[in-house]
Write an enzyme that holds these catalytic residues in place. Structure first.
Site, PDB file in Angstrom:
ATOM      1  N   SER A   1      -0.517   3.503   0.896  1.00 43.61           N
ATOM      2  CA  SER A   1      -1.792   3.180   1.533  1.00 43.61           C
ATOM      3  C   SER A   1      -1.874   3.855   2.901  1.00 43.61           C
ATOM      4  O   SER A   1      -2.946   3.895   3.508  1.00 43.61           O
ATOM      5  CB  SER A   1      -1.965   1.656   1.671  1.00 43.61           C
ATOM      6  OG  SER A   1      -0.821   1.079   2.270  1.00 43.61           O
TER       7      SER A   1
ATOM      8  N   ASP B   1       7.413   3.654  -0.975  1.00 44.22           N
ATOM      9  CA  ASP B   1       6.470   3.724  -2.092  1.00 44.22           C
ATOM     10  C   ASP B   1       6.446   5.144  -2.667  1.00 44.22           C
ATOM     11  O   ASP B   1       6.122   6.099  -1.931  1.00 44.22           O
ATOM     12  CB  ASP B   1       5.079   3.366  -1.543  1.00 44.22           C
ATOM     13  CG  ASP B   1       4.164   2.781  -2.581  1.00 44.22           C
ATOM     14  OD1 ASP B   1       4.588   2.597  -3.736  1.00 44.22           O
ATOM     15  OD2 ASP B   1       2.999   2.481  -2.218  1.00 44.22           O
TER      16      ASP B   1
ATOM     17  N   GLU C   1       3.947   2.538  -9.277  1.00 43.93           N
ATOM     18  CA  GLU C   1       2.807   1.906  -9.959  1.00 43.93           C
ATOM     19  C   GLU C   1       2.836   2.181 -11.454  1.00 43.93           C
ATOM     20  O   GLU C   1       3.188   3.291 -11.870  1.00 43.93           O
ATOM     21  CB  GLU C   1       1.488   2.464  -9.397  1.00 43.93           C
ATOM     22  CG  GLU C   1       1.241   2.126  -7.952  1.00 43.93           C
ATOM     23  CD  GLU C   1      -0.119   2.643  -7.460  1.00 43.93           C
ATOM     24  OE1 GLU C   1      -0.918   3.183  -8.265  1.00 43.93           O
ATOM     25  OE2 GLU C   1      -0.368   2.510  -6.243  1.00 43.93           O
TER      26      GLU C   1
ATOM     27  N   GLU D   1      -1.700  -6.671  -8.325  1.00 48.75           N
ATOM     28  CA  GLU D   1      -2.848  -6.392  -7.462  1.00 48.75           C
ATOM     29  C   GLU D   1      -4.151  -6.639  -8.203  1.00 48.75           C
ATOM     30  O   GLU D   1      -4.381  -6.098  -9.294  1.00 48.75           O
ATOM     31  CB  GLU D   1      -2.796  -4.935  -6.956  1.00 48.75           C
ATOM     32  CG  GLU D   1      -3.987  -4.596  -6.053  1.00 48.75           C
ATOM     33  CD  GLU D   1      -3.798  -3.363  -5.191  1.00 48.75           C
ATOM     34  OE1 GLU D   1      -2.684  -2.793  -5.180  1.00 48.75           O
ATOM     35  OE2 GLU D   1      -4.779  -2.985  -4.516  1.00 48.75           O
TER      36      GLU D   1
END
Ligand code: KIV
Length: 280
Positions: free
Chosen positions: A48, A86, A118, A185
């Site tokens: 992010s 990440d 992810e 999420e």
């Protein structure tokens, strides 16, 4: 190693003892220092950072080099929290071999304790290879920003029974592949509750309701330091954008109107030296 440093066994015990786990993102040294001082359990150097720090309009362009650069700065600040890097888009999707190499960089070069990636069943091969290489992996299901164009935008995932079942099965598959925890999420709280009960590993919710084993937010959203899109699930605890703009405006006005710098912010010369200077 500090003896209050958070480790995976601590986090596993927190789920067992029904104590909520806290995770926040951080991308630089000064903010990571403050977050760590507050006793947050996990700090995520999230991709992010593409949105909230680097000014991209999604996380897709973020590179491994950018992630490592920021993770190193955060590592230098963090002495208590468990630190996760990440994996950015396309750093683990091409082949499990490349996934292991990039995951390894977060540990070897940036000093992270683990990585996050992810995706569901399609990532199981990469996850199990990374875990077999000795690198702990946090999964991430539901709304996965790196594949937002495939999902058709920022939408709640798993709202119908078929979609919910797919996320539940993916969570079980990630646990089987060796993940030590999973971020959920933007999914209905009922689905997050079912997953949290079914899994032995912990869940961290972001827009997934209160039944997860812990919660995560993007730091800049919580602090009111990001002026882009603000999802419904964000609770803003401060207005740092407003505070920063007031401070900078006050500085500008003080200079223009002669209020800064005053004597208090200046350096004096002795009268003797001043006289000498005038004589020269
Ligand atoms: O990149 C990120 O900040 C994340 C969190 C929202 C979990 O993936």
């Amino acid at each position: 190693m500090r003896d209050d440093r958070i480790t995976i066994p601590h986090l596993v015990k927190m789920k067992k003892d029904k104590r909520k786990i806290t995770m926040l993102t951080a991308y630089d040294h000064p903010l990571a220092l403050l977050v760590d001082r507050c006793g947050i359990d996990i700090i995520l150097v999230g991709d992010s950072l593409g949105n909230v720090v680097l000014g991209y309009d999604s996380t897709v362009p973020v590179t491994m080099e950018e992630m490592i650069h920021h993770a190193k700065a955060v590592r230098r600040a963090v002495s208590h929290a468990f630190l996760i890097g990440d994996l950015p888009f396309m750093s683990y999707n091409i082949s499990p071999r490349e996934a292991v190499r990039n995951a390894g960089r977060f540990l070897k070069e940036a000093g992270c304790d683990a990585v996050k990636l992810e995706g569901g069943e399609e990532t199981v091969d990469a996850v199990s290879r990374i875990v077999k290489a000795g690198i702990p992996v946090l999964g991430h299901l539901g709304l996965t920003p790196q594949t937002i164009s495939k999902l058709g935008g920022f939408k709640v995932q798993g709202r119908d029974a078929k979609g919910a079942r797919k996320i539940i099965n993916s969570a079980l598959a990630l646990q089987e592949a060796g993940c030590f925890g999973i971020v959920l999420e933007c999914i209905p709280d009922k689905v997050a509750g079912i997953i949290s009960e079914k899994l032995d590993i912990f869940t961290l919710g972001i827009g997934a309701g209160p039944r997860c084993d812990g919660q995560v937010l993007v730091l800049h959203d919580l602090l009111g330091l990001y002026s882009g899109f603000k999802p419904k699930f964000v609770k803003q605890y401060a207005d740092l954008s407003g505070d920063i703009q007031s401070a900078v405006t006050a500085f500008k006005n003080d200079i223009e109107e002669g209020r800064f710098p005053t004597k208090d912010f200046s350096f004096a010369m002795s009268d003797k030296e001043a006289r000498k200077l005038n004589e020269d």
